[in-house]
Every structure is written in C-alpha cells, then in structure tokens.
Enzyme design. Structure first.
Site, PDB file in Angstrom:
ATOM      1  N   ARG A 135     -11.657 -17.047  36.092  1.00 56.25           N
ATOM      2  CA  ARG A 135     -12.137 -18.408  35.815  1.00 56.25           C
ATOM      3  C   ARG A 135     -13.494 -18.709  36.423  1.00 56.25           C
ATOM      4  NH1 ARG A 135      -7.031 -18.433  35.294  1.00 56.25           N
ATOM      5  NH2 ARG A 135      -7.245 -17.136  37.113  1.00 56.25           N
ATOM      6  N   THR A 136     -13.647 -18.389  37.698  1.00 56.92           N
ATOM      7  CA  THR A 136     -14.866 -18.835  38.364  1.00 56.92           C
ATOM      8  C   THR A 136     -16.082 -18.160  37.740  1.00 56.92           C
ATOM      9  OG1 THR A 136     -13.593 -19.170  40.360  1.00 56.92           O
ATOM     10  CG2 THR A 136     -15.977 -19.162  40.602  1.00 56.92           C
ATOM     11  N   LYS A 185     -23.664   1.243  48.240  1.00 56.27           N
ATOM     12  CA  LYS A 185     -24.544   2.198  48.945  1.00 56.27           C
ATOM     13  C   LYS A 185     -24.887   1.699  50.342  1.00 56.27           C
ATOM     14  CE  LYS A 185     -27.047   3.339  44.682  1.00 56.27           C
ATOM     15  NZ  LYS A 185     -28.383   3.163  44.064  1.00 56.27           N
ATOM     16  N   ARG A 206     -19.559 -14.600  44.968  1.00 59.22           N
ATOM     17  CA  ARG A 206     -18.231 -14.524  45.591  1.00 59.22           C
ATOM     18  C   ARG A 206     -18.184 -13.282  46.457  1.00 59.22           C
ATOM     19  NH1 ARG A 206     -12.534 -15.307  42.605  1.00 59.22           N
ATOM     20  NH2 ARG A 206     -13.240 -17.454  42.922  1.00 59.22           N
ATOM     21  N   HIS A 248     -14.246 -22.673  49.020  1.00 60.78           N
ATOM     22  CA  HIS A 248     -14.444 -22.452  47.585  1.00 60.78           C
ATOM     23  C   HIS A 248     -14.901 -23.785  46.981  1.00 60.78           C
ATOM     24  CE1 HIS A 248     -14.151 -21.022  43.603  1.00 60.78           C
ATOM     25  NE2 HIS A 248     -12.942 -20.484  43.608  1.00 60.78           N
TER      26      HIS A 248
HETATM   27  C1  NCD Z   1      -8.811 -19.291  43.599  1.00 62.33           C
HETATM   28  C2  NCD Z   1      -9.657 -18.457  44.544  1.00 62.33           C
HETATM   29  O1  NCD Z   1     -10.343 -17.530  44.108  1.00 62.33           O
HETATM   30  O2  NCD Z   1      -9.622 -18.777  45.714  1.00 62.33           O
HETATM   31  N1  NCD Z   1      -9.044 -18.954  42.266  1.00 62.33           N
HETATM   32  C3  NCD Z   1     -10.028 -19.615  41.596  1.00 62.33           C
HETATM   33  O3  NCD Z   1     -11.192 -19.431  41.843  1.00 62.33           O
HETATM   34  N2  NCD Z   1      -9.645 -20.534  40.709  1.00 62.33           N
HETATM   35  C4  NCD Z   1      -7.387 -19.319  43.936  1.00 62.33           C
HETATM   36  C5  NCD Z   1      -6.670 -18.018  44.112  1.00 62.33           C
HETATM   37  O4  NCD Z   1      -7.233 -16.930  43.916  1.00 62.33           O
HETATM   38  O5  NCD Z   1      -5.491 -18.080  44.430  1.00 62.33           O
END
Ligand code: NCD
Length: 306
Positions: free
Chosen positions: A51-52, A80, A101, A129
């Site tokens: 999703r993100t 590397k 991320r 997040h």
């Molecule tokens: C969440 C995350 O990555 O922290 N997912 C997301 O980005 N919607 C929640 C999760 O992974 O449980």
C-alpha cells in the site's frame, strides 16, 4: 528543506490544511492532474510494502508526475554497503522528492539531513509511520467529522506497531480524547510513548488484555497485525500472533457508530466476515491513503520552491 519524518513536524493547522486539500482532490481530481508535470518521486523501499509504496506511486502519477525507485534493499547499493546519507545525496541528483522506508529507526531522518530535496518517512522500523497517520486522520475526519472527544481503542501489537505510535502522537494534540490500549502483556505500548505523550499531556488511558470488555465504549477500534519481522524469536511470535481475532460476534456490544480501522496488511486479526459490516473502514483507509499522499507531495514540493 521541509520534510516529513515525524507527524509532529506538522502543526495541527497544517494537518487540517492537508486534510482539506485531500478532500478537494477527492471532489475535483481533474484540477490536480497536471500539478506535478515534470516532477519525479523516488520511492526508496528497504523493507516490504504494498500500500505505502504503490499509493505513493499512484499519487504521483495522478498528479501528472513520474516515479522511479527500488522496492528491496538487495536491489540497491545498500547491498554493497552504501550509507543512507550517500544514497540520499545521490537520489537528490535524480528526483524532486523521496519517500523512504527503512528497517532502522531514524534512517529517513538521516536521509533528510543529507538530501537536498524533501524526504518523506514511509515507515522506520518499529518507530514511526507518519503517512499512514495522515491516511488515518483523513479517514477519521471523514467518518467522524473531527477528532475531539473520541474514545480510541488500539488493539494488537502496540509495542512494535509504528502506525500506533504515530497516530497516538497525532491524536494527542486534540481535546477530550481517551485511549484504550488492548494488547498482550508482552506487546504493550512502549513506556516512552506513555511517558512522553500520554502522561505528559494528561491524556486518560486504560490498559487491558481483554478486547470484548472494553468494546462498548469505543468510537474507533484500531486493529493491528503482530509485527513478526520485529520479533527476536519465532516461538514468541507464534504464541502471540492470534491473541486477538475480531469476528462479527465480538462486535455485538459495540456502538452502531464504531469505526473499525486497520493499517493493513491483515493476517488473522480481523475475520473477513467483518468486511461486510458497515463499520469496517480499513479499505476506505487504503483509498484515503492515496489522496492524502497526493496532498502531501503537493505541499512539500510547493515548500521546496521557497
Ligand atoms: C503498516 C506498516 O508498514 O507499518 N503497513 C502500512 O504501511 N499500511 C502496518 C503493518 O505492516 O502492520
């Protein structure tokens, strides 16, 4: 250079403006379809995501911009031994904005300190997040009309669940909220969040292991996945993973106005039978996530011009 690393980087007024902008994008998408023409978003994902990453990419494409990036650490020079600082400097030569991320807490902050373009934290380890929080806030605003006087239950892995930490931080700035923290003993909310946020701001909260006993008081139930990748041993994960499974019968005493949220992905913690309940909001959160990320990209690129 303005970045988004922690949800508290934005004032309450700025969050309100972002939410208003996202709502306008929902109403008038065509007005925004060329706003980022010629601009590039780099998605640097050192950890798995559906999703993100894809909502960031969809957001940029719907703004008329383009996207580049990688979706696993192994396919980048991190494999590397390149530092996050050097990666950030490098990507600044190719793109206009970064969404990152990373499994290490603080990595997006290091990137922001070294990049010459805005950096968005798309999740750093078990820490924060903020863009999931933006999606959550837009959802709450659309479902509840505002943020004051809500009783919000967080259920599941409150220790490693970074979406929980960011959302608690964000909501702690509104009035009259109460938090109900539902988790196994081992997965309680970290004491730094309790001390620095809840106790410092005198926000009432209750901790329990029993979801059903607190259900009737909740306006929002925010379910979470047990974060397998942050456990030190598999046995603990297996013992805790099914601590809470939300099924229709457990919602018997819930308010008819309850909003059931989950950042997704879900594993077992919400039975698919709950999906048809009108109180289920988790797929609305997914859609809202794209619109609020469009608003965020617009805001940060606008500020970068100054
Ligand atoms: C969440 C995350 O990555 O922290 N997912 C997301 O980005 N919607 C929640 C999760 O992974 O449980």
């Amino acid at each position: 250079m303005r970045s988004l690393i922690d949800i508290l980087d934005f004032t309450v007024e700025e969050l309100d403006e972002l939410i208003d902008l996202a709502n306008d994008i929902i109403e008038n998408p065509e007005k925004y379809s060329e706003k980022c023409k010629g601009k590039k978003l780099a998605t640097l994902f050192f950890e798995p995501s559906t999703r993100t990453r894809l909502s960031f990419e969809a957001a940029m494409l719907e703004l008329g911009g383009s996207v580049l990036g990688f979706s696993e650490a192994n396919s980048s020079s991190a494999a590397k031994g390149e530092s996050v600082a050097d990666t950030a400097k490098t990507i600044s030569c190719y793109a206009d904005i970064i969404a990152m991320r990373h499994p290490k807490e603080g990595a997006p902050l290091v990137a922001a300190q070294n990049a010459t373009i805005p950096v968005i934290n798309a999740g750093d380890g078990g820490h924060n997040h903020p863009t999931q929080t933006l999606a959550d806030l837009l959802t709450i605003k659309r479902e509840k009309g505002g943020f004051d006087n809500l009783t919000v239950g967080f259920c599941g892995d409150l220790k490693f669940g970074r979406t929980v930490h960011s959302l608690i931080n964000a909501l702690s700035r509104y009035n009259g909220l109460k938090f109900v923290l539902i988790s196994p003993e081992e997965l309680k909310l970290p004491s730094y969040v309790k001390k620095d946020v809840l106790q410092q701001k005198n926000i009432p909260y209750e901790q329990t292991t029993d979801l059903e006993s607190v259900m009737p008081q909740l306006d929002i139930l925010y379910m979470t996945r047990v974060q397998r990748e942050r456990f030190f041993n598999e046995e603990d994960y297996l013992r805790l993973k099914d601590s809470y499974i939300l099924e229709p019968r457990k919602l018997r005493d819930a308010k008819p106005t309850l909003s059931i949220m989950h950042p997704l992905p879900r594993v077992n913690e919400i039975s698919v039978a709950v999906d048809d309940d009108p109180r289920a909001c988790y797929f609305k959160q997914v859609l809202n996530g794209k619109f609020i990320r469009m608003a965020l990209i617009l805001k940060l690129l606008e500020e970068a011009k100054k």
